[in-house]
Motif scaffolding. Sequence first.
Motif, PDB file in Angstrom:
ATOM      1  N   ARG C 130     -18.077  48.843  62.515  1.00 48.10           N
ATOM      2  CA  ARG C 130     -18.187  49.755  61.371  1.00 48.10           C
ATOM      3  C   ARG C 130     -18.426  51.209  61.759  1.00 48.10           C
ATOM      4  NH1 ARG C 130     -22.597  46.610  61.688  1.00 48.10           N
ATOM      5  NH2 ARG C 130     -24.671  47.516  61.745  1.00 48.10           N
ATOM      6  N   TYR C 131     -19.098  51.466  62.869  1.00 45.64           N
ATOM      7  CA  TYR C 131     -19.344  52.866  63.217  1.00 45.64           C
ATOM      8  C   TYR C 131     -18.157  53.519  63.906  1.00 45.64           C
ATOM      9  CZ  TYR C 131     -24.192  51.796  62.194  1.00 45.64           C
ATOM     10  OH  TYR C 131     -25.334  51.419  61.570  1.00 45.64           O
ATOM     11  N   VAL C 132     -17.296  52.691  64.474  1.00 44.03           N
ATOM     12  CA  VAL C 132     -16.170  53.288  65.200  1.00 44.03           C
ATOM     13  C   VAL C 132     -14.847  53.181  64.449  1.00 44.03           C
ATOM     14  CG1 VAL C 132     -17.200  53.005  67.475  1.00 44.03           C
ATOM     15  CG2 VAL C 132     -15.838  51.145  66.532  1.00 44.03           C
ATOM     16  N   GLU C 133     -14.791  52.316  63.443  1.00 45.71           N
ATOM     17  CA  GLU C 133     -13.563  52.176  62.669  1.00 45.71           C
ATOM     18  C   GLU C 133     -13.908  52.001  61.201  1.00 45.71           C
ATOM     19  OE1 GLU C 133     -10.046  52.431  63.191  1.00 45.71           O
ATOM     20  OE2 GLU C 133     -10.579  52.476  61.061  1.00 45.71           O
ATOM     21  N   PRO C 134     -13.784  53.068  60.436  1.00 43.45           N
ATOM     22  CA  PRO C 134     -14.209  52.999  59.036  1.00 43.45           C
ATOM     23  C   PRO C 134     -13.315  52.127  58.162  1.00 43.45           C
ATOM     24  CG  PRO C 134     -13.391  55.198  59.603  1.00 43.45           C
ATOM     25  CD  PRO C 134     -13.361  54.400  60.843  1.00 43.45           C
ATOM     26  N   SER C 135     -12.063  51.937  58.557  1.00 38.68           N
ATOM     27  CA  SER C 135     -11.172  51.157  57.707  1.00 38.68           C
ATOM     28  C   SER C 135     -11.370  49.673  57.949  1.00 38.68           C
ATOM     29  CB  SER C 135      -9.717  51.536  58.011  1.00 38.68           C
ATOM     30  OG  SER C 135      -8.852  50.483  57.669  1.00 38.68           O
ATOM     31  N   GLU C 136     -11.647  48.944  56.897  1.00 40.54           N
ATOM     32  CA  GLU C 136     -11.902  47.511  57.039  1.00 40.54           C
ATOM     33  C   GLU C 136     -10.650  46.775  57.483  1.00 40.54           C
ATOM     34  OE1 GLU C 136     -13.828  45.656  53.598  1.00 40.54           O
ATOM     35  OE2 GLU C 136     -12.756  43.842  54.256  1.00 40.54           O
ATOM     36  N   ALA C 137      -9.515  47.202  56.891  1.00 40.10           N
ATOM     37  CA  ALA C 137      -8.254  46.550  57.240  1.00 40.10           C
ATOM     38  C   ALA C 137      -7.940  46.744  58.718  1.00 40.10           C
ATOM     39  CB  ALA C 137      -7.128  47.102  56.371  1.00 40.10           C
ATOM     40  N   ARG C 138      -8.151  47.963  59.191  1.00 38.52           N
ATOM     41  CA  ARG C 138      -7.862  48.257  60.590  1.00 38.52           C
ATOM     42  C   ARG C 138      -8.817  47.511  61.499  1.00 38.52           C
ATOM     43  NH1 ARG C 138      -4.744  48.663  64.569  1.00 38.52           N
ATOM     44  NH2 ARG C 138      -5.375  50.083  66.227  1.00 38.52           N
ATOM     45  N   ASP C 147      -8.968  43.913  70.389  1.00 40.51           N
ATOM     46  CA  ASP C 147      -9.023  45.274  70.905  1.00 40.51           C
ATOM     47  C   ASP C 147     -10.355  45.898  70.523  1.00 40.51           C
ATOM     48  OD1 ASP C 147      -7.059  48.309  70.256  1.00 40.51           O
ATOM     49  OD2 ASP C 147      -8.828  47.923  71.496  1.00 40.51           O
ATOM     50  N   TYR C 148     -11.302  45.878  71.420  1.00 36.94           N
ATOM     51  CA  TYR C 148     -12.619  46.451  71.169  1.00 36.94           C
ATOM     52  C   TYR C 148     -12.818  47.740  71.961  1.00 36.94           C
ATOM     53  CZ  TYR C 148     -13.383  41.980  68.942  1.00 36.94           C
ATOM     54  OH  TYR C 148     -13.271  40.889  68.125  1.00 36.94           O
ATOM     55  N   SER C 149     -11.708  48.350  72.301  1.00 35.85           N
ATOM     56  CA  SER C 149     -11.793  49.542  73.140  1.00 35.85           C
ATOM     57  C   SER C 149     -12.622  50.640  72.493  1.00 35.85           C
ATOM     58  CB  SER C 149     -10.403  50.062  73.461  1.00 35.85           C
ATOM     59  OG  SER C 149      -9.671  50.246  72.281  1.00 35.85           O
ATOM     60  N   LEU C 150     -12.613  50.711  71.170  1.00 35.29           N
ATOM     61  CA  LEU C 150     -13.404  51.751  70.512  1.00 35.29           C
ATOM     62  C   LEU C 150     -14.883  51.600  70.827  1.00 35.29           C
ATOM     63  CD1 LEU C 150     -11.670  51.896  67.025  1.00 35.29           C
ATOM     64  CD2 LEU C 150     -11.551  53.584  68.845  1.00 35.29           C
ATOM     65  N   LEU C 151     -15.350  50.366  70.897  1.00 36.21           N
ATOM     66  CA  LEU C 151     -16.752  50.150  71.235  1.00 36.21           C
ATOM     67  C   LEU C 151     -17.012  50.523  72.689  1.00 36.21           C
ATOM     68  CD1 LEU C 151     -17.473  46.726  69.492  1.00 36.21           C
ATOM     69  CD2 LEU C 151     -18.376  48.967  68.851  1.00 36.21           C
ATOM     70  N   TRP C 152     -16.071  50.191  73.543  1.00 29.30           N
ATOM     71  CA  TRP C 152     -16.235  50.512  74.959  1.00 29.30           C
ATOM     72  C   TRP C 152     -16.215  52.021  75.169  1.00 29.30           C
ATOM     73  CZ3 TRP C 152     -17.794  47.169  78.486  1.00 29.30           C
ATOM     74  CH2 TRP C 152     -17.575  45.805  78.250  1.00 29.30           C
ATOM     75  N   VAL C 153     -15.355  52.706  74.424  1.00 25.56           N
ATOM     76  CA  VAL C 153     -15.290  54.161  74.535  1.00 25.56           C
ATOM     77  C   VAL C 153     -16.616  54.775  74.114  1.00 25.56           C
ATOM     78  CG1 VAL C 153     -14.241  56.210  73.519  1.00 25.56           C
ATOM     79  CG2 VAL C 153     -12.806  54.340  74.273  1.00 25.56           C
ATOM     80  N   ASP C 154     -17.155  54.257  73.025  1.00 25.26           N
ATOM     81  CA  ASP C 154     -18.460  54.697  72.555  1.00 25.26           C
ATOM     82  C   ASP C 154     -19.513  54.493  73.633  1.00 25.26           C
ATOM     83  OD1 ASP C 154     -20.326  54.312  69.585  1.00 25.26           O
ATOM     84  OD2 ASP C 154     -18.743  55.766  69.974  1.00 25.26           O
ATOM     85  N   LEU C 155     -19.470  53.329  74.241  1.00 25.52           N
ATOM     86  CA  LEU C 155     -20.433  52.990  75.289  1.00 25.52           C
ATOM     87  C   LEU C 155     -20.279  53.928  76.484  1.00 25.52           C
ATOM     88  CD1 LEU C 155     -22.580  50.866  75.948  1.00 25.52           C
ATOM     89  CD2 LEU C 155     -20.793  49.498  77.025  1.00 25.52           C
ATOM     90  N   PHE C 156     -19.030  54.213  76.836  1.00 28.00           N
ATOM     91  CA  PHE C 156     -18.769  55.120  77.951  1.00 28.00           C
ATOM     92  C   PHE C 156     -19.359  56.494  77.673  1.00 28.00           C
ATOM     93  CE2 PHE C 156     -16.478  56.440  81.679  1.00 28.00           C
ATOM     94  CZ  PHE C 156     -16.238  57.777  81.469  1.00 28.00           C
ATOM     95  N   GLU C 157     -19.119  56.962  76.473  1.00 25.48           N
ATOM     96  CA  GLU C 157     -19.619  58.284  76.099  1.00 25.48           C
ATOM     97  C   GLU C 157     -21.147  58.307  76.182  1.00 25.48           C
ATOM     98  OE1 GLU C 157     -17.972  61.002  75.384  1.00 25.48           O
ATOM     99  OE2 GLU C 157     -19.343  62.254  74.258  1.00 25.48           O
ATOM    100  N   ASP C 158     -21.789  57.249  75.731  1.00 29.16           N
ATOM    101  CA  ASP C 158     -23.241  57.158  75.827  1.00 29.16           C
ATOM    102  C   ASP C 158     -23.717  57.280  77.272  1.00 29.16           C
ATOM    103  OD1 ASP C 158     -24.248  54.811  73.218  1.00 29.16           O
ATOM    104  OD2 ASP C 158     -24.060  56.987  73.260  1.00 29.16           O
TER     105      ASP C 158
END
Lengths: 255, 236, 284
Positions: C130-138, C147-158
């Motif tokens: 929910r924090y990295v992809e606001p669209s429920e459908a997406r 594809d959880y790359s958005l979470l990994w990208v977030d983690l990398f940035e942290d």
Amino acid sequence: MLEERPILQVRGIRKRFGDRHALKGVSLELYPQEVLGIVGGSGSGKTTLLRILHLEEEAEGEYFLNVPGLEGRNLLALDRYQVPEVRRWLAMVYQDPSRGLRMDFASLTSVVEPLILKGERLYEALVAQGLEALELADFPLERAGSPPKELSQGQRQRVQIAKALAKKPLVILLDEPTTGLDLLVQATFLDTLRTLKRRLGLSMILVSHDLSVIRMVADRIVVLYEGEVVEEGLADQVLEDPQHPFTQELVGAKL
Amino acid sequence: MLEVIHLEKRFWLHRLKREVTAFSGVNLRLEPGEFVLLEGANGAGKSSLLRCLYRTYRPTGGEAWLRTPRGRWDLARLGDREVLWVRQNVMGYVSQFLDPRPRTTAVDIVAEPLLWQGLDENQARRKAASLLLDLGLRPEFLNAFPYGFSGGERQKVNLARALIRDYRLLLLDEPTASLDAEARKALRQRLEDLKRAGTAILAVFHHPEDVEGLVDRTYPLEAAEYVDLRSEAGSP
Amino acid sequence: MRRRYSYAYLDPVTKREIRRKLLKAVAIPGYQVPFASREMPLARGWGTGALQITLSLIGPEDTLKVIDQGADDSVNAVNIRRFVAQMTGAKTTTDTLEATVIQSRHRIPEERLREGQVLVLQVPIPEPLRYVEPSEARARELHALGDYSLLWVDLFEDHLRRGLSRMGAAYPVLVHGRYVMDPSPIPRWDIPKMHMAPHLTLLGAGREKRLYAVPPYTRVEPLAFADRPFTREPILGRCRRTGANHVFLNAIPQEDGRVEYEISDQGYLEKLIKGVAPGPLYEG
């Protein structure tokens, strides 16, 4: 002659937006280690074509990439869940950097994103590969932690290049990458592209309305006019011996 | 090496609704190591002929057979990819117009054809530097950007880039315009060496005395239709 | 007198719906199964999802424990426990080892759960993306693609910015190597308890209408770079009543600005105080 297979090939690409025919049967080929320039005015369909090549738009026709596992498969006929698998062979540099980068995250983060997508799970390896890509793109490494929103336009485009390089794609697609760059920055940027082409053997498709941009990097040129290819040939040939009336206008207007 | 049969070049200028003939009915042969000088009045089509052979212009009639390591090819009909290969490996060309590369140093510009050949970077740069110095380029300019050079200095870079490799066919279009005497001498020497190594040379020289003693034959081009192609066709 | 409610409050149709969806959830570990979430005599956001799960499973032979942030005696926990007991006749307890069903908000008990026990967790928002992809459908598409790359990208940035992951509770975990799930807002301290655990974990989000599950002996791995491993919170003090610091402590701010600590798992705390031997704990 030379026994060469194109790495990318499209045949008969047709695209309509409602009543408007954006592309009316475009065919072209890209060979290994060459830069193909696609030039045309607004309404020529060049950006639409690029978006189709990046599988962001659907279209009629055939699209082939010469990569293991995808030979002979028309990429325009794939369903959306197969697209990510194809995209890993392509990298896109957008005219507007905010479309290709996370403007608020560190530049390095945007660069490593494709590596994460590929499955790299070692933090140090990500950092090392990301910095290497930024260096290849002639980006000042001390700014790798800065978010793109704090960078100049030229630097932002270099981050996009780095992101594309990190991916080690088959083809890099560039959509008017020098928009908003002043002439010297533009020339430096294009020079980087040229050097990368030679050093890394990259293949690229560069779309621009600006002939001087195309001239600096392209080996061959395709001229689009109202959705059709009206001329194609070697870069210097199209620019100095234009055959089609539109191309002659384009070249004449440039001077 | 090169056999040109009835080559002609015509331009159709759409805006002006005019057809212009740059040259027609050109027949000539070139053997390895031969130096042929093109002669003719301005606008007779000498530059256009060279450009047609280099395929910057597309010939509109005739044939131009070139012997390459991969076979005997008709340049007039050759595919684009093959032409690129020929330009990289067989045929060199010098005119007065340097590619605009503002952020590449003189040495790197000249070294590039060697890098394509697969030479290692250090070796390529050393050879490039040596040739540039031979042509009289000042040493401090080696690692500078030609963008800021004078006409003569730029021309040296231009020349060096074409001379750095032993092409089998070399096309030269007024290569000595804007060169000083020392550079002209160096060029002459280099051409002599290339001749001896078997390079065929087809050239236009504003001052034929620059290549006195090197020329085997001349080929006269007659003015087909005098027109200043530059302003009409839109080419630089 | 006519009975006013079905057994366990839920009508048979609802019970069937929820049980079927639970079976599906167990069959696809970590996958969010949509379900027809009913009105409960409890406000949304107070555990209606978990309550529906408990009610569809529990029987007169069961023993129920209900905790809220570790406490058996919070108002919410007490109300739920009383309600379920009334509707089902099940026994209730505060002893983790005695319970067959444990409904919990925001904690997993410290004493190790056994095979046969069921842990039901309350989930406010089930979507880990929910924090990295606001669209429920997406987001659904991303789950489908794995594809959880958005979470990994977030983690990398942290890691790049802060040198560590800033996520506290609800740390995303990869279940059975396939779906990433939100483990509910349990602290990082509790995350390792789920990995290859002998018990069954069920998670319910009533307002969002999703159920999901972690079957026994299933891999549950927090998202972390291989060379930047997941770590639990450091325990910063000692329990003011027992001196313990080997389990999760609640921080209780005092009026004078100090912070006092107390063991969060109330049932476990009470055993220690009474001198009753607790069950084995999870490995540290």
